[in-house]
Design a protein around this motif. Sequence first.
Motif, PDB file in Angstrom:
ATOM      1  N   SER A 153       1.092  -1.130  -0.054  1.00 59.91           N
ATOM      2  CA  SER A 153      -0.064   0.230   0.042  1.00 59.91           C
ATOM      3  C   SER A 153       0.808   1.147   0.203  1.00 59.91           C
ATOM      4  CB  SER A 153      -1.002  -0.267   1.216  1.00 59.91           C
ATOM      5  OG  SER A 153      -0.139  -0.027   2.361  1.00 59.91           O
ATOM      6  N   TRP A 195       0.649   4.085  -1.335  1.00 60.16           N
ATOM      7  CA  TRP A 195      -0.054   5.263  -1.214  1.00 60.16           C
ATOM      8  C   TRP A 195      -0.306   5.437   0.295  1.00 60.16           C
ATOM      9  CZ3 TRP A 195      -4.858   5.650   1.051  1.00 60.16           C
ATOM     10  CH2 TRP A 195      -5.491   4.800   1.471  1.00 60.16           C
ATOM     11  N   ARG A 196      -0.846   4.612   0.959  1.00 60.83           N
ATOM     12  CA  ARG A 196      -1.087   4.632   2.297  1.00 60.83           C
ATOM     13  C   ARG A 196       0.182   5.024   3.079  1.00 60.83           C
ATOM     14  NH1 ARG A 196      -2.967   1.664   7.012  1.00 60.83           N
ATOM     15  NH2 ARG A 196      -2.402  -0.374   5.996  1.00 60.83           N
ATOM     16  N   LEU A 225      -5.317   6.223   9.120  1.00 59.67           N
ATOM     17  CA  LEU A 225      -4.405   5.679   8.248  1.00 59.67           C
ATOM     18  C   LEU A 225      -3.582   4.484   8.852  1.00 59.67           C
ATOM     19  CD1 LEU A 225      -3.240   9.016   6.522  1.00 59.67           C
ATOM     20  CD2 LEU A 225      -4.678   7.144   5.501  1.00 59.67           C
ATOM     21  N   LEU A 266       1.185  -0.820   9.140  1.00 58.07           N
ATOM     22  CA  LEU A 266       1.684  -0.055   7.988  1.00 58.07           C
ATOM     23  C   LEU A 266       2.570  -1.068   7.389  1.00 58.07           C
ATOM     24  CD1 LEU A 266       0.831   2.549   6.462  1.00 58.07           C
ATOM     25  CD2 LEU A 266       2.918   3.433   7.573  1.00 58.07           C
TER      26      LEU A 266
END
Length: 545
Positions: free
Chosen positions: A351, A353-354, A414, A419
Amino acid sequence: METITLVLVMFVGVIVSSTLIRMLPVPLPLPLMQIAIGAAIGMIGNWRLDLDPEVFFLLFLPPLLFLDGWRIPKEGLLRDKGMILALALGLVFITVLGVGYFIHLLIPSMPMPVAFALAAVISPTDPVAVSAIAARVPVPKRLMHILEGESLLNDASGLVCLRFAIAATLTGSFVLSEATLSFIMLALGGIAIGVLVTWVITRIKSWTSRRFGEETGAQILISLLIPFVAYLFAEHLHFSGILAAVAAGISMSYTELSGRALAVTRMRRTAVWDTLQFSLNGLIFVLLGEQLPGIVAGASQVVRDTGHHEPIWLLLYVVVINLALGALRFCWVWLSIRFSIYRRRADAPRSLWRVAAVMTVAGARGTITLAGVLTLPLLMNDGTPFPARDLAILLAAGVIIVSLVVASIGMPLLLKGGLDVPAEPGHQAEIDRARDIAARAAIRAIEQAQHQMSEGRADADRYIEAAGRIADLYRYRIDTRARPDEEGARENASREEEIERQLRLAGLRAERDEFFRLLRHKRLGEEQARKLIREVDLLETQQTG
């Protein structure tokens, strides 16, 4: 007298903000609470603190930048130096040029150099505010180290760009080639002076301590004076005092590797610096709140000069500038990560973009932005008011507030679910190995000291027994340490250490409670109780630190 009273009231506001923030059921950025309290002080007391920009810059920035350089993990800086430099230097320069030009287009009444100055001052980020916001959310350590490294370097680059923009405003001229050469000279000179000042002072301090002993209070005072000496010396020689303060802090961390300072000096010095950092950070935001009513009034007049008559345009300017900063930062972070992946031929995060979005939201503005914008000159060289100063301060304050609000809302969202960021290398094996080596060194030192102390004494067996008891504690640490060929032994040893730590803490707290009980019942003198309680506090700090 009124100024001193106002400053003391502001310090009380810092304390109150820290208490209120812990009472709230939902997390709120501490700077926002401090700004609100400062605004309340300004409106209720109708007080205004007249700020001399140069004095403000000197009092607040050198110690904060010095401490950042002193405490930031250097291995993290070196490991991710490419990404950090891309954010701290490349992004700052792009922000100054791109956002500065955009601000001038958005607000034509703000001269181009002033717009560049505003863009320069809102380019530095503040990871302290982000870490406070994300206290209840697991932030990957590697990500935090990148943000900390970026903040340390972009503080310096942003403020140096601010200096050039102010000079261009005052003189009315700016030549890119001359500015580039001047920037290099300022940077190199400032860094060299910061390193030199720290090295010379610490050398003199070490020589004096070896010859005449160490005074804890004097050692702490020396550490407090180093950033100011480096800053003033660099500024006197027309180099960058900002970079001198940062370089002095980084140099301080290396000079401290000798370990010559007394343990009590290090503990007390840490407490003093923690208090100073908390006080200065808090005071800056309370001061912003206190100045806000006057800033809004002055900025409203500038907005009316642009042809708009509604104060809502101020809010619109802040929102649009934040959007421009966020869009630019997102694109730059995304491109930097892609370039890093391409260069290393590594796999991209699932991810991407995250990750870029988290780093964009985490780019909240804070102390350095506020301290920098408040140093804008009050007057031009000809004695006229500095153009759009109040508007620039208000827009910078608005950027700080909006970015903190966005970070407080966006970071938890987010980061929910984790992450996909490369993990930092594990250090447990390194820690275990260091503990084993240190324990063996301690056993050798104990045996040597025991021989020296008991030689020729009739009660030598007492020394042998005492040395045996102490050495047994170190042998136990070595024996319970996991060996590579014993599967699961490392986990068992770590678990045993945690159990032992919890039991020690329980015993230490019981000891301290008993000392206080004896003191309350007048069965122990106050001086003796203070000494015993301090010993327990030091041992507890060792267990919980």
